[in-house]
Design an enzyme around this catalytic site. Sequence first.
Site, PDB file in Angstrom:
ATOM      1  N   CYS A 314      -0.746   1.138  -3.330  1.00  0.00           N
ATOM      2  CA  CYS A 314       0.490   0.776  -4.036  1.00  0.00           C
ATOM      3  C   CYS A 314       0.598  -0.723  -4.241  1.00  0.00           C
ATOM      4  O   CYS A 314       1.704  -1.253  -4.381  1.00  0.00           O
ATOM      5  CB  CYS A 314       1.695   1.253  -3.249  1.00  0.00           C
ATOM      6  SG  CYS A 314       1.676   3.009  -2.966  1.00  0.00           S
ATOM      7  N   ASP A 315      -0.513  -1.432  -4.199  1.00  0.00           N
ATOM      8  CA  ASP A 315      -0.506  -2.878  -4.340  1.00  0.00           C
ATOM      9  C   ASP A 315      -0.890  -3.233  -5.776  1.00  0.00           C
ATOM     10  O   ASP A 315      -1.899  -2.737  -6.291  1.00  0.00           O
ATOM     11  CB  ASP A 315      -1.528  -3.464  -3.359  1.00  0.00           C
ATOM     12  CG  ASP A 315      -1.478  -4.975  -3.310  1.00  0.00           C
ATOM     13  OD1 ASP A 315      -1.232  -5.516  -2.221  1.00  0.00           O
ATOM     14  OD2 ASP A 315      -1.697  -5.620  -4.350  1.00  0.00           O
TER      15      ASP A 315
END
Length: 367
Positions: A314-315
Amino acid sequence: MSTDRIRRFLAQAPPTPFLVVDPAVVTARVREFANELPGSRLFYAVKANPEPAVLRAVLAAGGGFDVASPGEITACLAEGARPESLSYGNPIKKAADVAFAFSHGVREFTTDAESDLRQLARLAPGSAVSVRILVDGPASATPFGHKFGCVPAEAVSLLRLAADLGLVPGLAFHVGSQQPDPSAWDTGIATAAKVAAEAGIRLRRLNIGGGFGIRYRELVPSLAEYAAAVRASLAAHFPTPPQLALEPGRAVVAEAGLIRAEVVLVAWRGGRRWVYLDVGRYNGLAETENEAIPYRLDAGDGERGPVVLAGPTCDGDDVLYQHTPCELPLALQPGDRVDILDAGAYTASYSSVAFNGIEPLRTYCLD
Ligand SMILES: *Cc1c(COP(=O)(O)O)cnc(C)c1O
């Protein structure tokens, strides 16, 4: 490049993602270095891939190890390396690290600062200490910048100080990793000759570091070409050449490994096809930061089209290639495999924390 052994292993279809390494390639590469630069000593840079089977493969070919921490010393000794075959190449070390190394028999170190040199004289008396000089290597894919190495004038005084402190002085440099320009070594060797002459010391040992490139997408010089350039520089700058030390990491292990990944999602965003893999920046592909290393990909045959390639976390930075051209089959679906070639170096070793709950990259070494 993948060997028959790697292909047979892949046929068993273990769950992805994983790195598979063929240690036989590692042994062959170490032997190749020895053939191209006879009389030199090779210290494999353990940080490129510290798998025990890789360390054993280096040992089998008569190589030593460039270590950077007590942990790497312990790992090498555990595989049967002799302490005399270890060189502590990290200029950044605590007093406790030096004491640990010395008590385990390590007698070879690199330094680039006066306080570290005095620390070595105190805690590793009589050792061979190479002063690392700063060498500009602008063509490197992953340059060291100014983090390591001292300017020639400081190297002259450190070299003298090392001798005064009862250490055995030498010089070292590193031209930056994945260095496609052999003339970078000439700059280093010429600087070393000048520094030694100014210090009034006959140089016995010169460590020319790692940095030898391997072919990802672009052709780089062969090992024979790098070696010929190094031999020519030595002859040009030293009447009596010093003994060479080499610290290759990438060039020893990259071609021994392949990462198998799987497609998690294919989506169209802003008119581009995005392909998300189950491997990314945080579980093995750290060197795609700034798209520094453009890996070759193999996702089978079929008509291809451009993609943006991204990792699974989720970066927002976990995007592998959005500027580097990347083409994958148009029919690619979730569950399809994508192989990342020549991925044995600086992949699993950078993948040490389970960011986002994604496990560090599993490694299989074939025997
Ligand atoms: C990382 C490192 C190496 C290995 O560099 P490669 O580019 O992988 O060959 C060698 N020496 C030192 C001191 C290093 O830090």
